[in-house]
Design a protein around this motif. Structure first.
Motif, PDB file in Angstrom:
ATOM      1  N   ASP A   1      -8.746   5.838   4.012  1.00  0.00           N
ATOM      2  CA  ASP A   1      -8.453   5.430   2.653  1.00  0.00           C
ATOM      3  C   ASP A   1      -8.628   6.560   1.634  1.00  0.00           C
ATOM      4  O   ASP A   1      -9.591   7.310   1.685  1.00  0.00           O
ATOM      5  CB  ASP A   1      -9.367   4.269   2.280  1.00  0.00           C
ATOM      6  CG  ASP A   1      -8.734   3.367   1.264  1.00  0.00           C
ATOM      7  OD1 ASP A   1      -7.552   3.572   0.939  1.00  0.00           O
ATOM      8  OD2 ASP A   1      -9.416   2.455   0.797  1.00  0.00           O
TER       9      ASP A   1
ATOM     10  N   TRP B   1       0.940   3.914  -7.952  1.00  0.00           N
ATOM     11  CA  TRP B   1      -0.141   3.607  -7.040  1.00  0.00           C
ATOM     12  C   TRP B   1      -0.416   4.803  -6.119  1.00  0.00           C
ATOM     13  O   TRP B   1       0.453   5.631  -5.897  1.00  0.00           O
ATOM     14  CB  TRP B   1       0.077   2.321  -6.260  1.00  0.00           C
ATOM     15  CG  TRP B   1       1.259   2.224  -5.367  1.00  0.00           C
ATOM     16  CD1 TRP B   1       1.295   2.521  -4.038  1.00  0.00           C
ATOM     17  CD2 TRP B   1       2.591   1.801  -5.705  1.00  0.00           C
ATOM     18  NE1 TRP B   1       2.554   2.293  -3.536  1.00  0.00           N
ATOM     19  CE2 TRP B   1       3.363   1.855  -4.544  1.00  0.00           C
ATOM     20  CE3 TRP B   1       3.185   1.387  -6.893  1.00  0.00           C
ATOM     21  CZ2 TRP B   1       4.715   1.516  -4.528  1.00  0.00           C
ATOM     22  CZ3 TRP B   1       4.521   1.046  -6.873  1.00  0.00           C
ATOM     23  CH2 TRP B   1       5.266   1.107  -5.712  1.00  0.00           C
TER      24      TRP B   1
ATOM     25  N   LEU C   1      -7.461   3.050  -5.544  1.00  0.00           N
ATOM     26  CA  LEU C   1      -7.779   2.984  -4.124  1.00  0.00           C
ATOM     27  C   LEU C   1      -6.485   2.706  -3.365  1.00  0.00           C
ATOM     28  O   LEU C   1      -5.818   1.705  -3.629  1.00  0.00           O
ATOM     29  CB  LEU C   1      -8.803   1.877  -3.885  1.00  0.00           C
ATOM     30  CG  LEU C   1      -9.290   1.632  -2.485  1.00  0.00           C
ATOM     31  CD1 LEU C   1      -9.979   2.871  -1.921  1.00  0.00           C
ATOM     32  CD2 LEU C   1     -10.251   0.460  -2.481  1.00  0.00           C
TER      33      LEU C   1
ATOM     34  N   SER D   1      -5.774   1.663  -0.377  1.00  0.00           N
ATOM     35  CA  SER D   1      -5.670   0.444   0.422  1.00  0.00           C
ATOM     36  C   SER D   1      -5.667  -0.830  -0.425  1.00  0.00           C
ATOM     37  O   SER D   1      -5.327  -1.892   0.069  1.00  0.00           O
ATOM     38  CB  SER D   1      -6.818   0.362   1.432  1.00  0.00           C
ATOM     39  OG  SER D   1      -8.042   0.216   0.749  1.00  0.00           O
ATOM     40  N   SER D   2      -6.033  -0.729  -1.693  1.00  0.00           N
ATOM     41  CA  SER D   2      -6.085  -1.898  -2.580  1.00  0.00           C
ATOM     42  C   SER D   2      -5.483  -1.556  -3.940  1.00  0.00           C
ATOM     43  O   SER D   2      -6.197  -1.426  -4.932  1.00  0.00           O
ATOM     44  CB  SER D   2      -7.528  -2.367  -2.767  1.00  0.00           C
ATOM     45  OG  SER D   2      -8.100  -2.694  -1.548  1.00  0.00           O
ATOM     46  N   PRO D   3      -4.168  -1.397  -4.010  1.00  0.00           N
ATOM     47  CA  PRO D   3      -3.557  -0.967  -5.271  1.00  0.00           C
ATOM     48  C   PRO D   3      -3.762  -1.945  -6.415  1.00  0.00           C
ATOM     49  O   PRO D   3      -3.768  -1.552  -7.575  1.00  0.00           O
ATOM     50  CB  PRO D   3      -2.075  -0.809  -4.933  1.00  0.00           C
ATOM     51  CG  PRO D   3      -1.880  -1.471  -3.622  1.00  0.00           C
ATOM     52  CD  PRO D   3      -3.205  -1.565  -2.946  1.00  0.00           C
ATOM     53  N   ALA D   4      -3.955  -3.222  -6.125  1.00  0.00           N
ATOM     54  CA  ALA D   4      -4.141  -4.204  -7.195  1.00  0.00           C
ATOM     55  C   ALA D   4      -5.560  -4.201  -7.752  1.00  0.00           C
ATOM     56  O   ALA D   4      -5.802  -4.772  -8.815  1.00  0.00           O
ATOM     57  CB  ALA D   4      -3.792  -5.596  -6.691  1.00  0.00           C
ATOM     58  N   LEU D   5      -6.488  -3.544  -7.064  1.00  0.00           N
ATOM     59  CA  LEU D   5      -7.876  -3.526  -7.508  1.00  0.00           C
ATOM     60  C   LEU D   5      -8.014  -2.846  -8.867  1.00  0.00           C
ATOM     61  O   LEU D   5      -8.696  -3.335  -9.748  1.00  0.00           O
ATOM     62  CB  LEU D   5      -8.746  -2.832  -6.464  1.00  0.00           C
ATOM     63  CG  LEU D   5     -10.243  -2.892  -6.670  1.00  0.00           C
ATOM     64  CD1 LEU D   5     -10.730  -4.334  -6.674  1.00  0.00           C
ATOM     65  CD2 LEU D   5     -10.949  -2.110  -5.580  1.00  0.00           C
ATOM     66  N   GLU D   6      -7.391  -1.711  -9.046  1.00  0.00           N
ATOM     67  CA  GLU D   6      -7.360  -0.989 -10.316  1.00  0.00           C
ATOM     68  C   GLU D   6      -5.900  -0.638 -10.590  1.00  0.00           C
ATOM     69  O   GLU D   6      -5.474   0.489 -10.434  1.00  0.00           O
ATOM     70  CB  GLU D   6      -8.203   0.290 -10.244  1.00  0.00           C
ATOM     71  CG  GLU D   6      -9.673   0.064 -10.355  1.00  0.00           C
ATOM     72  CD  GLU D   6     -10.103  -0.434 -11.721  1.00  0.00           C
ATOM     73  OE1 GLU D   6      -9.518  -0.005 -12.733  1.00  0.00           O
ATOM     74  OE2 GLU D   6     -11.019  -1.260 -11.776  1.00  0.00           O
ATOM     75  N   ALA D   7      -5.146  -1.599 -11.029  1.00  0.00           N
ATOM     76  CA  ALA D   7      -3.706  -1.404 -11.226  1.00  0.00           C
ATOM     77  C   ALA D   7      -3.402  -0.950 -12.642  1.00  0.00           C
ATOM     78  O   ALA D   7      -4.115  -1.275 -13.582  1.00  0.00           O
ATOM     79  CB  ALA D   7      -2.967  -2.707 -10.931  1.00  0.00           C
TER      80      ALA D   7
END
Length: 119
Positions: free
Chosen positions: A73, A112, A95, A97-103
């Motif tokens: 990651d 992203w 991040l 692996s989690s683009p929606a975490l801090e979009a």
């Protein structure tokens, strides 16, 4: 409710979660989507480099990845500005692996993180 509080307290205890050592890469890769035209552009940037796409400017500040897993990651710190607005659209870490975490929230563009450049 009590179960959630108990779990969150356990997560805060030292030694409960293993921290991974991170390595700073020389640069990173980002993907930009222009929602108006549907065009997708991948950017390979070195740390400190700025790319401009249309009205969007993207600055890659730093890219980090797990030392034990270089292909793992990516954590990418970027700043995104629109036109001449002095207030950034986004300024922080993403991040892969989690683009929606801090979009980034913008009507026209999505940005992203993809990966760090390790070689």
């Amino acid at each position: 409710m009590l179960r959630v509080l108990t779990l969150s307290a356990a997560v805060c205890l030292p030694g409960f979660a293993m921290a991974q050592e991170a390595v700073t890469a020389t640069g990173g890769e980002l993907r930009v989507l222009d929602k108006l035209t549907g065009e997708v552009t991948d950017l390979k940037l070195q740390n400190g480099e700025i790319a401009t796409l249309g009205f969007l400017s993207v600055t890659l500040n730093e890219c980090r990845y797990p030392a034990a897993n270089p292909s793992g990651d990516a954590f990418i710190e970027i700043m995104v500005t629109y036109r001449d607005d002095p207030e950034p659209l986004f300024d922080g870490w993403m991040l892969a692996s989690s683009p929606a975490l801090e979009a980034m929230d913008h009507a026209r563009y999505d940005v992203w993180a993809l990966r760090c450049i390790t070689s």
